[in-house]
Design an enzyme around this catalytic site. Structure first.
Site, PDB file in Angstrom:
ATOM      1  N   LYS A  94      -2.441   4.852 -10.073  1.00 51.44           N
ATOM      2  CA  LYS A  94      -3.709   5.370 -10.602  1.00 51.44           C
ATOM      3  C   LYS A  94      -3.499   5.829 -12.036  1.00 51.44           C
ATOM      4  O   LYS A  94      -2.924   6.877 -12.289  1.00 51.44           O
ATOM      5  CB  LYS A  94      -4.203   6.527  -9.747  1.00 51.44           C
ATOM      6  CG  LYS A  94      -5.008   6.055  -8.570  1.00 51.44           C
ATOM      7  CD  LYS A  94      -5.880   7.140  -8.012  1.00 51.44           C
ATOM      8  CE  LYS A  94      -6.729   6.554  -6.894  1.00 51.44           C
ATOM      9  NZ  LYS A  94      -7.115   7.504  -5.894  1.00 51.44           N
ATOM     10  N   TRP A 122      -7.463   2.037 -10.893  1.00 49.95           N
ATOM     11  CA  TRP A 122      -6.375   1.496 -10.089  1.00 49.95           C
ATOM     12  C   TRP A 122      -5.733   0.280 -10.745  1.00 49.95           C
ATOM     13  O   TRP A 122      -6.421  -0.626 -11.201  1.00 49.95           O
ATOM     14  CB  TRP A 122      -6.907   1.072  -8.702  1.00 49.95           C
ATOM     15  CG  TRP A 122      -7.143   2.228  -7.799  1.00 49.95           C
ATOM     16  CD1 TRP A 122      -6.809   3.523  -8.046  1.00 49.95           C
ATOM     17  CD2 TRP A 122      -7.769   2.194  -6.515  1.00 49.95           C
ATOM     18  NE1 TRP A 122      -7.190   4.306  -6.977  1.00 49.95           N
ATOM     19  CE2 TRP A 122      -7.779   3.520  -6.024  1.00 49.95           C
ATOM     20  CE3 TRP A 122      -8.308   1.190  -5.738  1.00 49.95           C
ATOM     21  CZ2 TRP A 122      -8.305   3.856  -4.789  1.00 49.95           C
ATOM     22  CZ3 TRP A 122      -8.834   1.518  -4.508  1.00 49.95           C
ATOM     23  CH2 TRP A 122      -8.836   2.849  -4.033  1.00 49.95           C
ATOM     24  N   GLU A 125      -1.183  -3.175  14.041  1.00 36.72           N
ATOM     25  CA  GLU A 125      -2.384  -2.580  14.633  1.00 36.72           C
ATOM     26  C   GLU A 125      -3.478  -3.597  14.941  1.00 36.72           C
ATOM     27  O   GLU A 125      -4.505  -3.266  15.529  1.00 36.72           O
ATOM     28  CB  GLU A 125      -2.961  -1.514  13.682  1.00 36.72           C
ATOM     29  CG  GLU A 125      -2.151  -0.238  13.579  1.00 36.72           C
ATOM     30  CD  GLU A 125      -1.052  -0.287  12.516  1.00 36.72           C
ATOM     31  OE1 GLU A 125      -0.610  -1.396  12.172  1.00 36.72           O
ATOM     32  OE2 GLU A 125      -0.652   0.782  12.042  1.00 36.72           O
ATOM     33  N   THR A 134       4.980   0.742  14.757  1.00 34.74           N
ATOM     34  CA  THR A 134       4.945   0.363  13.346  1.00 34.74           C
ATOM     35  C   THR A 134       6.135   1.019  12.669  1.00 34.74           C
ATOM     36  O   THR A 134       6.534   2.119  13.041  1.00 34.74           O
ATOM     37  CB  THR A 134       3.664   0.854  12.646  1.00 34.74           C
ATOM     38  OG1 THR A 134       3.650   2.270  12.735  1.00 34.74           O
ATOM     39  CG2 THR A 134       2.430   0.282  13.274  1.00 34.74           C
TER      40      THR A 134
HETATM   41  P1  AMP Z   1       3.193  -4.709   9.789  1.00 35.67           P
HETATM   42  O1  AMP Z   1       2.475  -3.831  10.712  1.00 35.67           O
HETATM   43  O2  AMP Z   1       4.657  -4.454   9.709  1.00 35.67           O
HETATM   44  O3  AMP Z   1       2.877  -6.135  10.019  1.00 35.67           O
HETATM   45  O4  AMP Z   1       2.669  -4.353   8.330  1.00 35.67           O
HETATM   46  C1  AMP Z   1       1.327  -4.500   7.977  1.00 35.67           C
HETATM   47  C2  AMP Z   1       1.161  -4.376   6.485  1.00 35.67           C
HETATM   48  O5  AMP Z   1       1.906  -5.386   5.810  1.00 35.67           O
HETATM   49  C3  AMP Z   1      -0.268  -4.592   6.021  1.00 35.67           C
HETATM   50  O6  AMP Z   1      -1.068  -3.455   6.181  1.00 35.67           O
HETATM   51  C4  AMP Z   1      -0.051  -4.970   4.556  1.00 35.67           C
HETATM   52  O7  AMP Z   1       0.160  -3.836   3.750  1.00 35.67           O
HETATM   53  C5  AMP Z   1       1.238  -5.768   4.605  1.00 35.67           C
HETATM   54  N1  AMP Z   1       0.953  -7.207   4.635  1.00 35.67           N
HETATM   55  C6  AMP Z   1       0.955  -8.029   5.700  1.00 35.67           C
HETATM   56  N2  AMP Z   1       0.669  -9.292   5.320  1.00 35.67           N
HETATM   57  C7  AMP Z   1       0.470  -9.278   3.994  1.00 35.67           C
HETATM   58  C8  AMP Z   1       0.125 -10.260   3.005  1.00 35.67           C
HETATM   59  N3  AMP Z   1      -0.038 -11.546   3.300  1.00 35.67           N
HETATM   60  N4  AMP Z   1      -0.027  -9.833   1.726  1.00 35.67           N
HETATM   61  C9  AMP Z   1       0.134  -8.538   1.387  1.00 35.67           C
HETATM   62  N5  AMP Z   1       0.471  -7.578   2.265  1.00 35.67           N
HETATM   63  C10 AMP Z   1       0.639  -7.932   3.550  1.00 35.67           C
END
Ligand code: AMP
Length: 542
Positions: free
Chosen positions: A433, A438, A325, A181
């Protein structure tokens, strides 16, 4: 019933048996368009496997790729996985020191890289403790002169074996892939996918309301093979026999448009930043894509104006949410009954939800103490998930990451409504916050991006003497267009709750992470000492 282990290479076997001539088209990193098919991909994947086996790569060893989306990258995936080694996909957009850290942490033994990354690897090579050999993804003629250890052109490397080889057999819980990640704080964390989780994830996204490709689809994965397991597309497309079109390294609006048009692509998927470039290119040249039935947006929240713009151009744009994940798909925004009949603003508002969990994913929201919150569309909570392709622990770390019910905390804050639609309000570290309540930065951003002059926006928390934190809105304008702070604030007025109104607006550029998300940590740092109007400074001494 029979035991039939869920192994990734069985997918390419199936594609080569039932859809051998289905094309895999690539805009190659070297330039020209390259065409092959699943039959050939499998043959060459077997050569990769045979060569790795001959080089002494064993079950569980990590073999890395540093490469764009190409046919070679696809055959390497299957070749590595087919001998029970682990395909570690590295994101080339990470900082060089992060790339070196990841390669060492994974103890990669072989690294296969696109020719464009040779200079970067030469700089890092002395730090890469475990890499025995670098394979450069090109042919002999285009092979650069390089000091990299054991460097060899990929085509010569696989041509040294005859492909008369059988996949190895092993348990379906054997590791198949490794993806780190791109954490904005601390070191990146590795997620190790198993053969079983990948095959189940692929079956999961094959559901019609998730991705649901068919043998008559043509899919263009803009999402890279190195980002979050390519959202599963490198498994799903061959599983059902869809034609694949790989964009290589060129992701600008004009290049992606050209491939979508020329190859009559029916389904494509990527992050909002890429779609913003496509949207601008299509709008400014008044273009259409009649074959494209679905444009999938994920990785970050798309502004509703983007969904609307593509709908206006006749392209159904829906979003998915997920994370590395989770293999990575966690929800899809398809309009289920009775919402499919919605029109106009109501339709766009519903499509702006992150969607519903498919079978194989379970979701809950909780408060900070882990108590479940109601699914009423109003209660904001920590979004937690469990399922067939959800992480149990990070690679090489002992820390327990699941709660007592076996759920993984996604780090996102969300609501879930009575129809099971989930909406992301924020990453928990991005939430603002104010007075203990929130404020959703995503919602403020969604509203302001409808302003005709706004290209992108980010709301961040700035400390405030009375309220703890208040929103500061950073806005990047479209080239050549203007807007003032007053314009932006009056545009927001009445569209969001009064107490959500940003205390200040600044016009600035918006930075992005290696996976196309807004880099809020950098903006928070940039504006750490920003004084909000009405406070003499940001340290609480007003
Ligand atoms: P990654 O592991 O790089 O795919 O990042 C995952 C994170 O991207 C998630 O926990 C979200 O915070 C964000 N994310 C992925 N898809 C979306 C979506 N459609 N809308 C908002 N946030 C998203």
């Amino acid at each position: 019933m029979q035991e039939w282990p869920l192994l990734c290479h069985r997918i390419i076997d199936h594609a080569a048996t039932c859809h051998p001539d289905r094309e895999v088209v690539t805009r190659s990193v070297e330039g020209p368009i390259h065409r092959t098919n699943y039959g050939q991909i499998r043959k060459r994947a077997l050569k990769v496997a045979q060569r790795l086996d001959g080089d002494g790569i064993l079950i569980g060893d990590r073999v890395a790729t540093l490469a764009w989306n190409t046919w070679r990258h696809l055959e390497i995936w299957y070749g590595i996985m087919g001998i029970g080694a682990v395909c570690h996909t590295i994101n080339p957009r990470l900082f060089p020191e992060q790339i070196a850290w990841i390669i060492n942490h994974a103890r990669d033994r072989v690294l296969l890289a696109d020719v464009s990354f040779v200079p970067l690897l030469e700089k890092l090579a002395s730090q890469l403790e475990f890499v025995e050999r670098f394979v450069i993804l090109t042919d002999c003629d285009r092979m650069p002169i390089t000091s990299l250890r054991g460097a060899i052109a990929y085509e010569s490397w696989i041509d040294s074996v005859n492909g008369d080889f059988a996949w190895k057999s092993f348990d379906e819980n054997t590791a198949a892939g490794l993806c780190y990640t791109s954490g904005t704080t601390g070191n990146p964390k590795g997620v190790l996918y198993s053969h079983r989780s990948n095959v189940l994830h692929s079956l999961m996204i094959a559901q019609a309301d998730v991705i649901g490709l068919s043998c008559n689809d043509t899919v263009l994965p803009v999402v890279p093979l190195f980002h979050a397991n390519s959202w599963g597309l490198a498994f799903h497309a061959p599983m059902v026999g869809s034609k694949i079109v790989f964009p290589g390294a060129k992701l600008d609006g004009a290049s992606v448009y050209e491939l979508l048009r020329d190859e009559k692509v029916t389904f494509t998927a990527g992050v909002p930043t890429v779609w913003l470039m496509l949207q601008q290119h299509m709008e400014s040249n008044n273009l259409r894509l009649p074959a494209l039935r679905q444009l999938r947006i994920g990785g970050a929240a798309p502004p509703p104006t983007m969904i609307e713009a593509f709908e206006r151009m006749g392209i159904a744009a829906t979003q998915g949410w997920g994370m590395t994940e989770m293999g990575p798909v966690g929800s899809m925004g398809a309009l289920k009954h009775p919402f499919e009949k919605l029109t106009g603003a109501e339709r766009i508002a519903q499509l702006s939800s992150q969607g519903v969990a498919p079978f194989l994913v379970e979701m809950k929201i909780t408060d900070d103490s882990g108590e479940r919150l109601p699914h009423d569309g109003r209660a904001f909570g920590r979004l937690k998930v469990r399922g067939a392709s959800v992480v149990k622990a990070y690679y090489g770390l002992d820390d327990r990451v699941l709660d007592k019910e076996g759920y993984f905390d996604t780090g996102d804050v969300a609501t879930i409504d009575e129809h099971a639609y989930m909406r992301i309000a924020d990453r928990s570290k991005d939430v603002i916050k104010s007075g203990g309540e929130w404020i959703s930065s995503i919602e403020i951003e969604n509203v302001v991006t409808a302003h005709p002059s706004v290209l992108e926006a980010a709301a961040i928390a700035v400390s405030h003497p009375k309220w703890g934190e208040r929103p500061l809105l950073i806005v990047q304008l479209k080239p050549g267009l203007a807007a003032t702070k007053t314009d932006i604030l009056s545009f927001l007025e009445g569209k969001i709750a009064k107490w959500w109104m940003p205390d200040d607006v600044v016009i600035d550029s918006i930075p992005h992470t290696a996976t196309g998300k807004i880099r809020k940590s950098e903006l928070r740092e940039r504006y750490r000492n920003h004084s909000l109007p009405g406070t003499s400074d940001s340290s609480g001494n007003s």
